[in-house]
Design a protein around this motif. Structure first.
Motif, PDB file in Angstrom:
ATOM      1  N   HIS A   1     -33.888 -47.659  62.418  1.00 19.04           N
ATOM      2  CA  HIS A   1     -33.032 -46.776  63.219  1.00 19.04           C
ATOM      3  C   HIS A   1     -31.878 -46.206  62.403  1.00 19.04           C
ATOM      4  O   HIS A   1     -31.354 -45.147  62.724  1.00 19.04           O
ATOM      5  CB  HIS A   1     -32.520 -47.494  64.470  1.00 19.04           C
ATOM      6  N   GLU A   2     -31.501 -46.903  61.319  1.00 20.36           N
ATOM      7  CA  GLU A   2     -30.476 -46.355  60.438  1.00 20.36           C
ATOM      8  C   GLU A   2     -31.056 -45.178  59.659  1.00 20.36           C
ATOM      9  O   GLU A   2     -30.401 -44.163  59.435  1.00 20.36           O
ATOM     10  CB  GLU A   2     -29.957 -47.420  59.461  1.00 20.36           C
ATOM     11  N   VAL A   3     -32.303 -45.333  59.242  1.00 17.36           N
ATOM     12  CA  VAL A   3     -32.992 -44.246  58.560  1.00 17.36           C
ATOM     13  C   VAL A   3     -33.074 -43.048  59.499  1.00 17.36           C
ATOM     14  O   VAL A   3     -32.793 -41.909  59.115  1.00 17.36           O
ATOM     15  CB  VAL A   3     -34.420 -44.675  58.151  1.00 17.36           C
TER      16      VAL A   3
ATOM     17  N   ARG B   1     -31.720 -37.672  60.773  1.00 12.34           N
ATOM     18  CA  ARG B   1     -31.474 -36.680  61.833  1.00 12.34           C
ATOM     19  C   ARG B   1     -30.348 -35.719  61.488  1.00 12.34           C
ATOM     20  O   ARG B   1     -30.234 -34.658  62.098  1.00 12.34           O
ATOM     21  CB  ARG B   1     -31.148 -37.384  63.152  1.00 12.34           C
ATOM     22  N   THR B   2     -29.513 -36.081  60.522  1.00  9.35           N
ATOM     23  CA  THR B   2     -28.461 -35.146  60.131  1.00  9.35           C
ATOM     24  C   THR B   2     -29.097 -33.945  59.445  1.00  9.35           C
ATOM     25  O   THR B   2     -28.500 -32.893  59.346  1.00  9.35           O
ATOM     26  CB  THR B   2     -27.447 -35.803  59.158  1.00  9.35           C
ATOM     27  N   THR B   3     -30.328 -34.147  58.982  1.00  8.30           N
ATOM     28  CA  THR B   3     -31.051 -33.055  58.331  1.00  8.30           C
ATOM     29  C   THR B   3     -32.100 -32.447  59.261  1.00  8.30           C
ATOM     30  O   THR B   3     -32.257 -31.234  59.339  1.00  8.30           O
ATOM     31  CB  THR B   3     -31.774 -33.577  57.062  1.00  8.30           C
ATOM     32  N   VAL B   4     -32.827 -33.337  59.939  1.00  9.06           N
ATOM     33  CA  VAL B   4     -33.887 -32.891  60.843  1.00  9.06           C
ATOM     34  C   VAL B   4     -33.631 -33.491  62.229  1.00  9.06           C
ATOM     35  O   VAL B   4     -34.169 -34.547  62.557  1.00  9.06           O
ATOM     36  CB  VAL B   4     -35.266 -33.361  60.331  1.00  9.06           C
ATOM     37  N   PRO B   5     -32.840 -32.822  63.042  1.00  3.47           N
ATOM     38  CA  PRO B   5     -32.363 -33.346  64.317  1.00  3.47           C
ATOM     39  C   PRO B   5     -33.448 -33.845  65.270  1.00  3.47           C
ATOM     40  O   PRO B   5     -33.237 -34.818  65.990  1.00  3.47           O
ATOM     41  CB  PRO B   5     -31.621 -32.154  64.924  1.00  3.47           C
TER      42      PRO B   5
ATOM     43  N   THR C   1     -42.077 -41.330  63.718  1.00  6.28           N
ATOM     44  CA  THR C   1     -42.284 -40.662  62.431  1.00  6.28           C
ATOM     45  C   THR C   1     -41.657 -41.480  61.308  1.00  6.28           C
ATOM     46  O   THR C   1     -42.217 -41.607  60.223  1.00  6.28           O
ATOM     47  CB  THR C   1     -41.659 -39.248  62.463  1.00  6.28           C
ATOM     48  N   VAL C   2     -40.503 -42.043  61.606  1.00  7.47           N
ATOM     49  CA  VAL C   2     -39.857 -42.898  60.618  1.00  7.47           C
ATOM     50  C   VAL C   2     -40.769 -44.064  60.282  1.00  7.47           C
ATOM     51  O   VAL C   2     -41.036 -44.345  59.109  1.00  7.47           O
ATOM     52  CB  VAL C   2     -38.500 -43.429  61.138  1.00  7.47           C
ATOM     53  N   TYR C   3     -41.281 -44.729  61.292  1.00  5.72           N
ATOM     54  CA  TYR C   3     -42.156 -45.879  61.055  1.00  5.72           C
ATOM     55  C   TYR C   3     -43.407 -45.473  60.286  1.00  5.72           C
ATOM     56  O   TYR C   3     -43.832 -46.167  59.360  1.00  5.72           O
ATOM     57  CB  TYR C   3     -42.553 -46.519  62.384  1.00  5.72           C
TER      58      TYR C   3
ATOM     59  N   GLU D   1     -33.477 -61.242  61.077  1.00  7.60           N
ATOM     60  CA  GLU D   1     -33.318 -59.792  61.156  1.00  7.60           C
ATOM     61  C   GLU D   1     -34.671 -59.106  61.046  1.00  7.60           C
ATOM     62  O   GLU D   1     -35.581 -59.626  60.421  1.00  7.60           O
ATOM     63  CB  GLU D   1     -32.448 -59.311  59.999  1.00  7.60           C
ATOM     64  N   SER D   2     -34.765 -57.921  61.611  1.00 13.37           N
ATOM     65  CA  SER D   2     -36.000 -57.174  61.422  1.00 13.37           C
ATOM     66  C   SER D   2     -35.916 -56.443  60.084  1.00 13.37           C
ATOM     67  O   SER D   2     -34.871 -56.422  59.439  1.00 13.37           O
ATOM     68  CB  SER D   2     -36.231 -56.220  62.592  1.00 13.37           C
ATOM     69  N   ALA D   3     -37.006 -55.857  59.693  1.00 16.89           N
ATOM     70  CA  ALA D   3     -37.126 -55.310  58.343  1.00 16.89           C
ATOM     71  C   ALA D   3     -36.155 -54.175  58.023  1.00 16.89           C
ATOM     72  O   ALA D   3     -35.824 -53.361  58.885  1.00 16.89           O
ATOM     73  CB  ALA D   3     -38.553 -54.844  58.118  1.00 16.89           C
ATOM     74  N   ARG D   4     -35.715 -54.152  56.776  1.00 19.38           N
ATOM     75  CA  ARG D   4     -34.940 -53.042  56.245  1.00 19.38           C
ATOM     76  C   ARG D   4     -35.695 -52.525  55.028  1.00 19.38           C
ATOM     77  O   ARG D   4     -36.590 -53.192  54.501  1.00 19.38           O
ATOM     78  CB  ARG D   4     -33.543 -53.503  55.848  1.00 19.38           C
TER      79      ARG D   4
END
Lengths: 141, 141
Positions: free
Chosen positions: B25-27, B32-36, B42-44, B64-67
């Motif tokens: 979700h950080e990704v 999203r600052t580039t592609v809102p 899609t990230v996954y 923790e979940s994956a980073r």
DNA sequence: ACGTTTATGTTAATGCATTTGCATTTGCAA
DNA sequence: TTGCAAATGCAAATGCATTAACATAAACGT
């Protein structure tokens, strides 16, 4: 959780007796040798209660769900076998890794996990054919 | 995953640019600052593809979940802030902890995680009132 | 031994991270 | 520029560990 029940005793005994942190289903398996009808929900309920009472501690490893061990152990770390996925305690910790942090950062505690093969899963041992490639309770979580 | 898409570029850029491992979700937030209109699925999908291609690596911390981080980094460890929950890279590792294992055990690799407060969340910094107690993107998973 | 109260067994429900189905859009080779 | 395979967006579906609901059974003070 203040009454003495057979299941509570079996759960506590399993954790106290094991030489390594146990996952809930491992606790269940062990406790069932004493109380066959034991249910996983009961394990969870008691694990939570025992945590609150401070008699057990949670062990979390990367990518793994929680395991539990007695709370009276000295500072130590863990080793997870790539073969059987069991987790072992590793005693002894020279805390010299606590100094390479950026300035402004404060280190409060640390976790170290080693990975590799345990004695039972080691190549030599397996070559000797002394036991199965992987112990009975593999791939925890 | 072999076509050049705006979302793939944004995702790759986010991970390459960040100085620390990012949760999905950080990704997403960064990309999203580039592609809102970017979507988490899609990230996954791209994270998985990029892993397969070997351009990013998975970072797993206890509980923790994956980073994800670029795969070209040298051996290092991580620091998680108890305040903002962000994960930082810690470079430098004297591997002297690899010797206290029981005989018969073989160590192949290790993971070290430090916990505490990062510069931004440190008591002094907070007392000075230079910034909010917790950065904008807190409590990741 | 009795009754009250708490724990258990069963099974269904949560909470989350991650994945998938599918209609639509887009990259890119011809 | 056209056509089609590959990606995306959206929403629903998975997979798992953990928890809650509730009827039944067991503990323990009286």
């Amino acid at each position: 959780m203040e009454r003495d029940t057979r299941q509570r005793a079996a759960i506590r005994s399993a954790i106290e007796t094991a030489a390594r942190p146990l996952a809930p289903h491992e606790v269940l398996d062990l406790a069932r040798t004493t109380v066959p009808q034991m249910n996983l929900a009961t394990v969870y309920r008691n694990l939570k209660a025992m945590q609150a009472e401070g008699i057990i501690a949670v062990v979390r490893l990367p990518g793994e769900s929680a395991r539990y061990e007695p709370n009276h152990l000295a500072h130590h770390h863990h080793f997870q076998c790539d073969g059987c996925k069991r987790v072992y305690d590793i005693h002894g910790c020279t805390g010299e890794m606590l100094h390479s942090v950026p300035s402004g950062f404060l280190v409060a505690r640390h976790e170290l996990t080693l990975y590799g093969l345990c004695d039972a899963c080691s190549p030599q041992r397996r070559a000797l054919g002394k036991l199965r490639p992987v112990p009975s309770r593999p791939a925890t979580t």
